[in-house]
Scaffold this motif. Structure first.
Motif, short mmCIF file in Angstrom:
data_model
loop_
_atom_site.label_atom_id
_atom_site.label_comp_id
_atom_site.label_asym_id
_atom_site.label_seq_id
_atom_site.Cartn_x
_atom_site.Cartn_y
_atom_site.Cartn_z
N ALA A 28 0.83 -1.21 0.00
CA ALA A 28 0.00 0.00 0.00
C ALA A 28 0.86 1.26 0.00
O ALA A 28 0.55 2.24 -0.68
CB ALA A 28 -0.92 -0.01 1.22
N PHE A 29 1.97 1.22 0.76
CA PHE A 29 2.88 2.36 0.80
C PHE A 29 3.46 2.63 -0.59
O PHE A 29 3.49 3.78 -1.05
CB PHE A 29 4.01 2.11 1.79
N HIS A 30 3.91 1.58 -1.26
CA HIS A 30 4.49 1.75 -2.59
C HIS A 30 3.44 2.25 -3.58
O HIS A 30 3.73 3.08 -4.44
CB HIS A 30 5.07 0.42 -3.08
N ARG A 31 2.23 1.75 -3.47
CA ARG A 31 1.17 2.18 -4.39
C ARG A 31 0.83 3.66 -4.18
O ARG A 31 0.62 4.40 -5.14
CB ARG A 31 -0.06 1.30 -4.19
N ARG A 57 2.69 9.92 -9.93
CA ARG A 57 2.00 10.05 -11.23
C ARG A 57 1.09 11.28 -11.26
O ARG A 57 0.87 11.88 -12.30
CB ARG A 57 1.23 8.77 -11.53
N LYS A 58 0.54 11.63 -10.11
CA LYS A 58 -0.30 12.83 -10.04
C LYS A 58 0.52 14.07 -10.36
O LYS A 58 0.07 14.95 -11.11
CB LYS A 58 -0.92 12.95 -8.64
N LYS A 115 0.24 16.54 -13.82
CA LYS A 115 0.12 18.01 -13.85
C LYS A 115 1.17 18.61 -14.78
O LYS A 115 0.93 19.64 -15.41
CB LYS A 115 0.29 18.57 -12.44
N ALA A 116 2.33 17.95 -14.82
CA ALA A 116 3.41 18.43 -15.70
C ALA A 116 3.29 17.87 -17.12
O ALA A 116 4.12 18.16 -17.97
CB ALA A 116 4.76 18.05 -15.11
N LYS A 117 2.26 17.02 -17.34
CA LYS A 117 1.98 16.40 -18.65
C LYS A 117 3.16 15.59 -19.17
O LYS A 117 3.47 15.59 -20.37
CB LYS A 117 1.58 17.48 -19.66
N ALA A 134 6.90 9.52 -18.57
CA ALA A 134 7.29 9.25 -17.19
C ALA A 134 6.17 8.53 -16.43
O ALA A 134 6.43 7.68 -15.57
CB ALA A 134 7.65 10.55 -16.48
N ILE A 135 4.92 8.86 -16.75
CA ILE A 135 3.78 8.20 -16.12
C ILE A 135 3.76 6.72 -16.50
O ILE A 135 3.54 5.84 -15.65
CB ILE A 135 2.46 8.88 -16.53
N ARG A 136 4.00 6.44 -17.79
CA ARG A 136 4.02 5.05 -18.25
C ARG A 136 5.14 4.27 -17.57
O ARG A 136 4.96 3.11 -17.19
CB ARG A 136 4.18 4.99 -19.77
N LYS A 137 6.30 4.89 -17.41
CA LYS A 137 7.42 4.22 -16.74
C LYS A 137 7.07 3.93 -15.28
O LYS A 137 7.41 2.88 -14.75
CB LYS A 137 8.68 5.09 -16.82
N SER A 138 6.39 4.88 -14.63
CA SER A 138 6.00 4.70 -13.24
C SER A 138 5.04 3.51 -13.10
O SER A 138 5.17 2.70 -12.18
CB SER A 138 5.33 5.97 -12.70
N LYS A 139 4.09 3.40 -14.03
CA LYS A 139 3.16 2.28 -14.01
C LYS A 139 3.89 0.96 -14.21
O LYS A 139 3.57 -0.05 -13.58
CB LYS A 139 2.08 2.47 -15.07
N GLY A 140 4.87 0.98 -15.11
CA GLY A 140 5.65 -0.23 -15.37
C GLY A 140 6.45 -0.67 -14.16
O GLY A 140 6.52 -1.87 -13.84
N LYS A 141 7.05 0.30 -13.47
CA LYS A 141 7.83 -0.02 -12.28
C LYS A 141 6.94 -0.59 -11.18
O LYS A 141 7.31 -1.53 -10.48
CB LYS A 141 8.55 1.24 -11.77
#
Length: 358
Positions: free
Chosen positions: A197-200, A207-208, A212-214, A218-225
């Motif tokens: 839960a902490f990592h999520r 990602r939020k 905001k920075a569009k 980087a968002i896709r990489k975060s989801k992959g990690k």
């Protein structure tokens, strides 16, 4: 017969070898697309490749591609294959252990090559297990990702016959606050969801900010990690659960059939992130194949009322409040997830008709 697939990275193939792999992939893709429109596909053999091209492609790949296109054609919605990776079978693909290192060998357009592989610690254990127990190699797909080349190899293990006297039953409940609870009677093991839960939350917050920075990449990489981290966690939990079952002489392992269920339970700390978004299906799959490799039968039960039913038979939603189960009729009290795991082991709601035992 349980099947395990491992993705092994080829160790620094030379530019020349990489060029050969890409040439074979491009040629094989063109051949696969040609086969889609070939009227005599049902009778095609490696000899028919000459009708398509004068270029060289190992007959091992040609035959496997014919089988795969024949199988996929009925369900192929697109008019063409974007990419058809080269696939080998156990007659032309080898994996060996030499001088303390694993290597794979397979035919190419020029010659048969032997290539060392980069194996992680958990992969080394599985490779050792596969080779020592004589697992059958299925197919091996040669493919590229982010500039690196891999072979994804499937192994089929013969399921050992369990002892006739071993009749213990184990139930496993998956949840939000506790990712998994395994029960052999009241003998149990718990896996807290706090670390996950902490990592999520951390990834969600990250990602939020990126949103905001569009910064979409980087968002896709975060989801992959996050997905990779969860996968490794599921491997760890499933291994420990199966080890717990083996150590206690379990003959049959039961889990809920969660097919088609969208859970509504939510975490207060993780707004909008419900149980459905967790990789519980993946965890169950990992448990199932590891159990099968250990000779333990896997069965699935209906999820109805497993968390609300007391050992006295009384079922009521009010019996459970978060982690505490207290029967409104007889006063019986137990950890709620442990009570659910016990009920799953007993299959109080009956075995699933949609997801069969493995």
């Amino acid at each position: 017969m349980p099947t395990l697939t491992m993705k092994l990275e080829l160790m620094k193939p030379t530019r020349h070898k990489q060029a050969i792999y890409r040439q074979m992939t491009e040629l094989n893709t063109r051949f696969a697309n040609w086969l889609l429109g070939y009227e005599e596909l049902a009778r095609a053999t490696s000899a028919h490749f000459r009708k398509f091209s004068d270029e060289k492609l190992p007959s091992a790949i040609v035959n496997q591609t014919i089988r795969e296109v024949t199988s996929k054609k009925k369900n192929q919605k697109a008019k063409i294959f974007r990419r058809q990776w080269c696939v080998y079978n156990n007659q032309n693909f080898r994996i060996e252990h030499e001088n303390g290192q694993y290597k794979v060998s397979f035919p190419t357009q020029e010659k048969r090559v032997g290539v060392p592989v980069v194996a992680k610690a958990h992969q080394l254990k599985r490779l050792e297990l596969a080779l020592s127990e004589g697992a059958n190699i299925g197919t091996a797909m040669l493919h590229e990702k982010k500039g690196k080349w891999f072979v994804s190899v499937s192994f089929a293990f013969a399921t050992p016959k369990p002892a006739e006297t071993a009749k213990k039953m184990m139930g496993i409940d998956v949840g939000l606050d506790f990712l998994a609870v395994g029960s052999i009677g009241t003998h149990a093991c718990f896996f807290s969801g706090r670390e996950v839960a902490f990592h999520r939350r951390r990834h969600a917050a990250r990602r939020k900010q990126l949103g905001k920075a569009k910064k979409l990449n980087a968002i896709r990489k975060s989801k992959g990690k996050e997905a990779q981290w969860m996968k490794e966690m599921n491997h760890l939990i499933s291994r420990r659960l199966v080890d717990f079952a083996v150590a206690n002489g379990v003959r049959t392992l039961r889990m809920e059939d969660l097919t088609g269920i969208r859970h509504s339970a939510k975490s207060k700390k993780e707004a909008g992130r419900n149980l459905h978004s967790w990789a519980h299906y993946q965890l169950q799959e990992f448990i199932a194949y590891k159990a099968a490799m250990a000779g333990i039968q896997v069965e699935y039960v209906k999820p109805d009322y497993t968390s609300q039913t007391c050992k006295c038979g009384h079922a009521e939603k009010a019996n459970r409040k978060r982690h505490v189960f207290r029967c409104r009729t007889c006063g019986y009290q137990l950890h709620a997830d442990l009570n659910a795991a016990i009920n799953i082991a007993k299959a109080i709601s009956g075995l699933s008709a949609t997801k069969k035992a493995g």
